[in-house]
Motif scaffolding. Structure first.
Motif, PDB file in Angstrom:
ATOM      1  N   TYR A  10      36.441  37.586  41.285  1.00 35.88           N
ATOM      2  CA  TYR A  10      37.614  38.440  41.130  1.00 35.88           C
ATOM      3  C   TYR A  10      38.574  38.307  42.312  1.00 35.88           C
ATOM      4  O   TYR A  10      39.780  38.418  42.143  1.00 35.88           O
ATOM      5  CB  TYR A  10      37.209  39.889  40.932  1.00 35.88           C
ATOM      6  CG  TYR A  10      36.460  40.120  39.640  1.00 35.88           C
ATOM      7  CD1 TYR A  10      36.950  39.629  38.441  1.00 35.88           C
ATOM      8  CD2 TYR A  10      35.277  40.833  39.616  1.00 35.88           C
ATOM      9  CE1 TYR A  10      36.272  39.833  37.258  1.00 35.88           C
ATOM     10  CE2 TYR A  10      34.589  41.052  38.443  1.00 35.88           C
ATOM     11  CZ  TYR A  10      35.096  40.546  37.262  1.00 35.88           C
ATOM     12  OH  TYR A  10      34.433  40.744  36.088  1.00 35.88           O
ATOM     13  N   TYR A  13      40.561  35.165  41.654  1.00 36.38           N
ATOM     14  CA  TYR A  13      41.585  35.436  40.641  1.00 36.38           C
ATOM     15  C   TYR A  13      42.725  36.269  41.223  1.00 36.38           C
ATOM     16  O   TYR A  13      43.891  36.039  40.914  1.00 36.38           O
ATOM     17  CB  TYR A  13      40.987  36.166  39.445  1.00 36.38           C
ATOM     18  CG  TYR A  13      40.064  35.349  38.586  1.00 36.38           C
ATOM     19  CD1 TYR A  13      40.141  33.964  38.552  1.00 36.38           C
ATOM     20  CD2 TYR A  13      39.106  35.958  37.796  1.00 36.38           C
ATOM     21  CE1 TYR A  13      39.290  33.224  37.763  1.00 36.38           C
ATOM     22  CE2 TYR A  13      38.260  35.226  36.991  1.00 36.38           C
ATOM     23  CZ  TYR A  13      38.359  33.859  36.979  1.00 36.38           C
ATOM     24  OH  TYR A  13      37.524  33.120  36.195  1.00 36.38           O
ATOM     25  N   CYS A  14      42.382  37.238  42.047  1.00 42.44           N
ATOM     26  CA  CYS A  14      43.403  38.098  42.654  1.00 42.44           C
ATOM     27  C   CYS A  14      44.355  37.288  43.520  1.00 42.44           C
ATOM     28  O   CYS A  14      45.576  37.443  43.417  1.00 42.44           O
ATOM     29  CB  CYS A  14      42.721  39.191  43.472  1.00 42.44           C
ATOM     30  SG  CYS A  14      43.871  40.250  44.357  1.00 42.44           S
ATOM     31  N   TRP A  17      46.604  35.060  41.350  1.00 39.21           N
ATOM     32  CA  TRP A  17      47.702  35.825  40.764  1.00 39.21           C
ATOM     33  C   TRP A  17      48.727  36.214  41.817  1.00 39.21           C
ATOM     34  O   TRP A  17      49.927  36.264  41.537  1.00 39.21           O
ATOM     35  CB  TRP A  17      47.182  37.075  40.052  1.00 39.21           C
ATOM     36  CG  TRP A  17      46.764  36.798  38.651  1.00 39.21           C
ATOM     37  CD1 TRP A  17      45.496  36.709  38.174  1.00 39.21           C
ATOM     38  CD2 TRP A  17      47.630  36.570  37.534  1.00 39.21           C
ATOM     39  NE1 TRP A  17      45.532  36.423  36.843  1.00 39.21           N
ATOM     40  CE2 TRP A  17      46.819  36.340  36.421  1.00 39.21           C
ATOM     41  CE3 TRP A  17      49.010  36.532  37.388  1.00 39.21           C
ATOM     42  CZ2 TRP A  17      47.341  36.082  35.171  1.00 39.21           C
ATOM     43  CZ3 TRP A  17      49.534  36.275  36.135  1.00 39.21           C
ATOM     44  CH2 TRP A  17      48.700  36.049  35.041  1.00 39.21           C
ATOM     45  N   ALA A  35      53.707  38.854  36.665  1.00 40.49           N
ATOM     46  CA  ALA A  35      52.438  38.607  37.354  1.00 40.49           C
ATOM     47  C   ALA A  35      51.819  39.881  37.924  1.00 40.49           C
ATOM     48  O   ALA A  35      50.682  39.848  38.396  1.00 40.49           O
ATOM     49  CB  ALA A  35      52.641  37.583  38.460  1.00 40.49           C
ATOM     50  N   GLY A  38      48.280  41.112  36.267  1.00 34.46           N
ATOM     51  CA  GLY A  38      47.137  40.298  36.670  1.00 34.46           C
ATOM     52  C   GLY A  38      46.735  40.544  38.108  1.00 34.46           C
ATOM     53  O   GLY A  38      45.550  40.641  38.429  1.00 34.46           O
ATOM     54  N   THR A  39      47.717  40.666  38.983  1.00 35.76           N
ATOM     55  CA  THR A  39      47.434  40.900  40.400  1.00 35.76           C
ATOM     56  C   THR A  39      46.746  42.247  40.601  1.00 35.76           C
ATOM     57  O   THR A  39      45.720  42.341  41.279  1.00 35.76           O
ATOM     58  CB  THR A  39      48.730  40.850  41.220  1.00 35.76           C
ATOM     59  OG1 THR A  39      49.395  39.621  40.962  1.00 35.76           O
ATOM     60  CG2 THR A  39      48.451  40.971  42.690  1.00 35.76           C
ATOM     61  N   THR A  41      45.199  44.175  38.350  1.00 43.29           N
ATOM     62  CA  THR A  41      43.926  44.260  37.637  1.00 43.29           C
ATOM     63  C   THR A  41      42.806  43.587  38.414  1.00 43.29           C
ATOM     64  O   THR A  41      41.739  44.168  38.617  1.00 43.29           O
ATOM     65  CB  THR A  41      44.051  43.619  36.249  1.00 43.29           C
ATOM     66  OG1 THR A  41      45.032  44.329  35.501  1.00 43.29           O
ATOM     67  CG2 THR A  41      42.721  43.650  35.514  1.00 43.29           C
ATOM     68  N   TYR A  42      43.041  42.357  38.856  1.00 45.20           N
ATOM     69  CA  TYR A  42      41.974  41.648  39.563  1.00 45.20           C
ATOM     70  C   TYR A  42      41.750  42.194  40.961  1.00 45.20           C
ATOM     71  O   TYR A  42      40.638  42.101  41.485  1.00 45.20           O
ATOM     72  CB  TYR A  42      42.234  40.140  39.559  1.00 45.20           C
ATOM     73  CG  TYR A  42      41.921  39.559  38.208  1.00 45.20           C
ATOM     74  CD1 TYR A  42      40.614  39.563  37.733  1.00 45.20           C
ATOM     75  CD2 TYR A  42      42.906  39.045  37.398  1.00 45.20           C
ATOM     76  CE1 TYR A  42      40.321  39.067  36.492  1.00 45.20           C
ATOM     77  CE2 TYR A  42      42.613  38.546  36.154  1.00 45.20           C
ATOM     78  CZ  TYR A  42      41.297  38.552  35.703  1.00 45.20           C
ATOM     79  OH  TYR A  42      40.995  38.062  34.464  1.00 45.20           O
TER      80      TYR A  42
END
Length: 50
Positions: A10, A13-14, A17, A35, A38-39, A41-42
Motif C-alpha cells: 500500500y 501504491y500511495c 499515486w 489522482a 487513489g492517493t 485511499t492508499y
C-alpha cells in the motif's frame, strides 16, 4: 492480539499515486484532482486506518 498487516504494498501504491498527482499538477493542472482518490485511499490503507 491482532496480527500486524503488511502494508508495504500500500505504501508503494500511495507513492505511485502521489507521483502521478504531482505530475498531473505540473503538466495538466486542471486534471490533478483525478489522482486524489487513489492517493488518499492508499495512504489510509498504508496507515491501516481502514
Amino acid at each position: 492480539m491482532e496480527a500486524q498487516k503488511n502494508t508495504k504494498k500500500y505504501w508503494i501504491y500511495c507513492f505511485a499515486w502521489l507521483a502521478i498527482m504531482v505530475t498531473l499538477l505540473v503538466v495538466y493542472r486542471e486534471f490533478f484532482w483525478l489522482a486524489l482518490p487513489g492517493t488518499v485511499t492508499y495512504f489510509a490503507k498504508a496507515m491501516d486506518i481502514f
